[in-house]
Every structure is written in structure tokens, then in C-alpha cells.
Motif scaffolding. Structure first.
Motif, PDB file in Angstrom:
ATOM      1  N   GLY A 178      80.193  46.126  12.113  1.00 18.67           N
ATOM      2  CA  GLY A 178      78.869  45.695  11.687  1.00 18.67           C
ATOM      3  C   GLY A 178      77.924  45.497  12.847  1.00 18.67           C
ATOM      4  O   GLY A 178      76.788  45.056  12.667  1.00 18.67           O
ATOM      5  N   GLY A 179      78.418  45.815  14.043  1.00 22.63           N
ATOM      6  CA  GLY A 179      77.557  45.713  15.220  1.00 22.63           C
ATOM      7  C   GLY A 179      77.366  44.307  15.758  1.00 22.63           C
ATOM      8  O   GLY A 179      76.454  44.061  16.552  1.00 22.63           O
ATOM      9  N   ILE A 180      78.218  43.371  15.343  1.00 23.88           N
ATOM     10  CA  ILE A 180      78.104  41.998  15.842  1.00 23.88           C
ATOM     11  C   ILE A 180      78.587  41.956  17.292  1.00 23.88           C
ATOM     12  O   ILE A 180      79.721  42.326  17.587  1.00 23.88           O
ATOM     13  CB  ILE A 180      78.941  41.021  14.988  1.00 23.88           C
ATOM     14  CG1 ILE A 180      78.484  41.060  13.526  1.00 23.88           C
ATOM     15  CG2 ILE A 180      78.836  39.601  15.539  1.00 23.88           C
ATOM     16  CD1 ILE A 180      79.399  40.302  12.594  1.00 23.88           C
ATOM     17  N   THR A 184      80.055  37.245  26.578  1.00 28.75           N
ATOM     18  CA  THR A 184      80.986  36.401  27.330  1.00 28.75           C
ATOM     19  C   THR A 184      80.850  34.948  26.890  1.00 28.75           C
ATOM     20  O   THR A 184      81.851  34.229  26.722  1.00 28.75           O
ATOM     21  CB  THR A 184      80.714  36.519  28.838  1.00 28.75           C
ATOM     22  OG1 THR A 184      80.947  37.869  29.256  1.00 28.75           O
ATOM     23  CG2 THR A 184      81.606  35.572  29.644  1.00 28.75           C
ATOM     24  N   GLU A 185      79.605  34.513  26.689  1.00 27.15           N
ATOM     25  CA  GLU A 185      79.347  33.136  26.256  1.00 27.15           C
ATOM     26  C   GLU A 185      80.068  32.822  24.952  1.00 27.15           C
ATOM     27  O   GLU A 185      80.708  31.772  24.809  1.00 27.15           O
ATOM     28  CB  GLU A 185      77.836  32.937  26.088  1.00 27.15           C
ATOM     29  CG  GLU A 185      77.438  31.631  25.421  1.00 27.15           C
ATOM     30  CD  GLU A 185      77.768  30.401  26.248  1.00 27.15           C
ATOM     31  OE1 GLU A 185      77.893  29.312  25.662  1.00 27.15           O
ATOM     32  OE2 GLU A 185      77.915  30.538  27.480  1.00 27.15           O
ATOM     33  N   TRP A 186      80.001  33.749  23.990  1.00 22.66           N
ATOM     34  CA  TRP A 186      80.636  33.497  22.693  1.00 22.66           C
ATOM     35  C   TRP A 186      82.156  33.623  22.767  1.00 22.66           C
ATOM     36  O   TRP A 186      82.879  32.935  22.050  1.00 22.66           O
ATOM     37  CB  TRP A 186      80.060  34.416  21.626  1.00 22.66           C
ATOM     38  CG  TRP A 186      78.788  33.843  21.076  1.00 22.66           C
ATOM     39  CD1 TRP A 186      77.510  34.252  21.342  1.00 22.66           C
ATOM     40  CD2 TRP A 186      78.676  32.719  20.186  1.00 22.66           C
ATOM     41  NE1 TRP A 186      76.613  33.447  20.687  1.00 22.66           N
ATOM     42  CE2 TRP A 186      77.297  32.507  19.967  1.00 22.66           C
ATOM     43  CE3 TRP A 186      79.588  31.879  19.579  1.00 22.66           C
ATOM     44  CZ2 TRP A 186      76.827  31.480  19.152  1.00 22.66           C
ATOM     45  CZ3 TRP A 186      79.122  30.863  18.768  1.00 22.66           C
ATOM     46  CH2 TRP A 186      77.760  30.666  18.561  1.00 22.66           C
ATOM     47  N   LEU A 187      82.652  34.463  23.645  1.00 20.12           N
ATOM     48  CA  LEU A 187      84.102  34.556  23.828  1.00 20.12           C
ATOM     49  C   LEU A 187      84.659  33.263  24.437  1.00 20.12           C
ATOM     50  O   LEU A 187      85.759  32.831  24.092  1.00 20.12           O
ATOM     51  CB  LEU A 187      84.455  35.755  24.713  1.00 20.12           C
ATOM     52  CG  LEU A 187      84.249  37.126  24.065  1.00 20.12           C
ATOM     53  CD1 LEU A 187      84.379  38.238  25.097  1.00 20.12           C
ATOM     54  CD2 LEU A 187      85.253  37.342  22.934  1.00 20.12           C
ATOM     55  N   LEU A 188      83.880  32.645  25.316  1.00 14.72           N
ATOM     56  CA  LEU A 188      84.272  31.362  25.879  1.00 14.72           C
ATOM     57  C   LEU A 188      84.288  30.284  24.807  1.00 14.72           C
ATOM     58  O   LEU A 188      85.114  29.372  24.836  1.00 14.72           O
ATOM     59  CB  LEU A 188      83.304  30.966  26.998  1.00 14.72           C
ATOM     60  CG  LEU A 188      83.462  31.737  28.320  1.00 14.72           C
ATOM     61  CD1 LEU A 188      82.228  31.571  29.187  1.00 14.72           C
ATOM     62  CD2 LEU A 188      84.696  31.254  29.077  1.00 14.72           C
ATOM     63  N   LYS A 240      73.875  31.498  12.312  1.00 19.36           N
ATOM     64  CA  LYS A 240      73.861  32.853  11.743  1.00 19.36           C
ATOM     65  C   LYS A 240      74.975  33.706  12.341  1.00 19.36           C
ATOM     66  O   LYS A 240      75.697  34.404  11.623  1.00 19.36           O
ATOM     67  CB  LYS A 240      72.501  33.509  11.982  1.00 19.36           C
ATOM     68  CG  LYS A 240      72.339  34.892  11.361  1.00 19.36           C
ATOM     69  CD  LYS A 240      70.909  35.382  11.539  1.00 19.36           C
ATOM     70  CE  LYS A 240      70.702  36.743  10.860  1.00 19.36           C
ATOM     71  NZ  LYS A 240      71.438  37.817  11.551  1.00 19.36           N
ATOM     72  N   LEU A 241      75.147  33.643  13.669  1.00 20.16           N
ATOM     73  CA  LEU A 241      76.184  34.457  14.309  1.00 20.16           C
ATOM     74  C   LEU A 241      77.573  33.995  13.889  1.00 20.16           C
ATOM     75  O   LEU A 241      78.437  34.819  13.585  1.00 20.16           O
ATOM     76  CB  LEU A 241      76.048  34.402  15.829  1.00 20.16           C
ATOM     77  CG  LEU A 241      77.034  35.344  16.556  1.00 20.16           C
ATOM     78  CD1 LEU A 241      76.349  36.089  17.680  1.00 20.16           C
ATOM     79  CD2 LEU A 241      78.235  34.582  17.092  1.00 20.16           C
TER      80      LEU A 241
END
Length: 254
Positions: A178-180, A184-188, A240-241
Motif C-alpha cells: 500500500g506504499g506505507i 528509521t524513526e518509525w522503526l525505532l 493515521k500512520l
């Protein structure tokens, strides 16, 4: 000795034959079990508070392990000598506090080949510390026990992992269906391994996080400051994310 599921998970990630230091050991249950099970050849239980320190001394004495489990009173890693242990465990406190303990005693980490850390909150703070200090997260787990959700992080020095996984590849930007885009910030924040194998506990944690963010939004809506609206917009973007990621992960499991 019967450990809680949380402590047993930590014990499961201590290599056989290790010399262990358990910092903030409370009643010394983990180091006692580690030596009794044959996982560790020796252990140190570190405690900064006299009450838990005395309880730890009693536990070790009653277990008959005073020759192999040392109980020491002191703040963080100051109870250790350089090179004295090869595995350090710290559990049951906030990620920020664990990072501070590691930071203040960083010279004691020389020769340590593994950290097993269980923050109660602030897991991303701890991942950032590991990343900044050249420790590679080699695995992580999430579990629920007695109504609380815990994460266990296992890390090794980057130089020991150079032929396998590196921090560069671990936190490299990923694109979900879906292209989300997971930066790096969100993986942390999510956890680079937890996002790959999302469990029901993982989903429960992040649904609770959405509820907390919505609560903050409600509080901010009462403010007329410009900064409050900017903060609200940032939080709405985060919500939302997170929602999109959870939906995407559920679809992948079906």
C-alpha cells in the motif's frame, strides 16, 4: 526456581556459560535462577536500594549460592569491575533510566558481549541509545503478563555482528504494502523485528497507544495557542500512520 514469564524470557536469551550481572536485581531471582539452571557460571546482583539489596542477600543465602552469586549495593554499573562479566541484564524500569544507567557506566561495557534489556516504557529511547553507541539489536520480543505489556531487547556490540546484520540494514527505510513508508524513526518506535512478526500483543499495544494519543488531542483542543494546533496536527499524522500500519499488518496475516 519458577520465574515469571517475563524473567524467563530474559533468562532464555542469556548464553550458556555466561558470567552475568543483573542490575536492579530486586530479590536476585534472575541471577539465582541463572546459576541454578546451569546457564551461568557466576552472577552478580546489583541493587541501589537497601531493602531489595537485603532481600537479594537473603535469597542467595537461602539458595546456597553465596559462592557463585555476589550481591552488591551500588548505583547502576558502578557495582562492576571492567571485564568482570560478559552479559548484563537490566529490567523492570523505564527505557530512559536504563539508557542513563548504561551511559553512566559505559566504560564497564568493554568486554560485554550481550545486553538483555526489558524496559517498562520508552523502548524507542533504548533503541536510540543502542544505535548511537554501536550496539546492534539482534532480537526483540513482546509479551503480556498480569495485564501489562513488556518488550525484551537483546543487543550485541556492532563489531561482533559486522558479518551479519548491521544497524544500517536493520533501520533502513522500508515500504509496506500500500506504499506505507516506515522511516528509521518509525522503526525505532515500532521495533524493527516486532514489525516483521506482529502478534496480538503488538496490536494491543499500538491500539492503546492510539487511545493515549487521542486523549492528548482532546487536551490540546482546549488550548488556543498556535503551538497546540501544530502539535495536534503532528499527533493526527502519527495516529493515521499507526492505524494504516496495523490494518496493513492484519491483511498480511490473512
Amino acid at each position: 526456581m519458577k520465574l515469571s514469564n517475563r524473567l524467563q524470557l530474559i533468562l532464555d536469551h542469556i548464553p550458556h556459560g555466561s558470567r552475568l550481572a543483573d542490575i536492579g536485581s530486586d530479590h536476585a531471582l534472575l541471577p539465582t535462577a541463572a546459576v541454578e539452571s546451569g546457564t551461568c557460571v557466576s552472577a552478580i546482583a546489583g541493587e541501589v536500594n537497601t531493602g531489595p539489596f537485603q532481600a537479594a542477600v537473603k535469597q542467595v543465602k537461602e539458595s546456597g549460592l553465596t559462592q557463585t552469586v555476589a550481591v552488591r549495593l551500588g548505583d547502576g554499573l558502578e557495582v562492576l569491575k571492567p571485564g568482570e562479566v560478559d552479559v548484563i541484564t537490566i529490567s523492570g524500569m523505564g527505557g530512559g533510566l536504563i539508557a542513563s544507567i548504561l551511559d553512566r557506566g559505559v566504560e564497564k561495557l568493554s568486554g560485554v558481549s550481550r545486553l538483555v534489556l526489558q524496559p517498562n516504557v520508552g523502548e524507542d529511547i533504548l533503541r536510540r541509545w543502542l544505535l548511537a553507541h554501536q550496539w546492534v539489536l539482534i532480537n526483540e520480543h513482546i509479551l503480556e503478563e498480569d495485564g501489562k505489556i513488556y518488550e525484551v531487547l537483546i543487543a550485541e556490540p556492532e563489531e561482533l555482528r559486522e558479518l551479519e546484520i548491521s544497524n544500517e540494514t536493520l533501520y533502513k527505510e522500508r515500504v509496506l504494502d500500500g506504499g506505507i513508508v516506515l522511516t528509521t524513526e518509525w522503526l525505532l518506535r515500532f521495533g524493527p523485528y516486532l514489525i516483521q512478526r506482529p502478534t496480538s500483543v503488538f496490536h494491543a499495544k499500538w491500539k492503546t497507544e492510539i487511545q493515549k494519543l487521542n486523549g492528548i488531542l482532546q487536551s490540546l483542543s482546549k488550548s488556543e495557542q498556535v503551538s497546540a494546533e501544530e502539535k495536534s496536527e503532528s499527533i493526527r499524522t502519527d495516529i493515521k500512520l499507526i492505524e494504516e500500519v496495523l490494518i496493513c499488518l492484519l491483511k498480511d496475516k490473512q
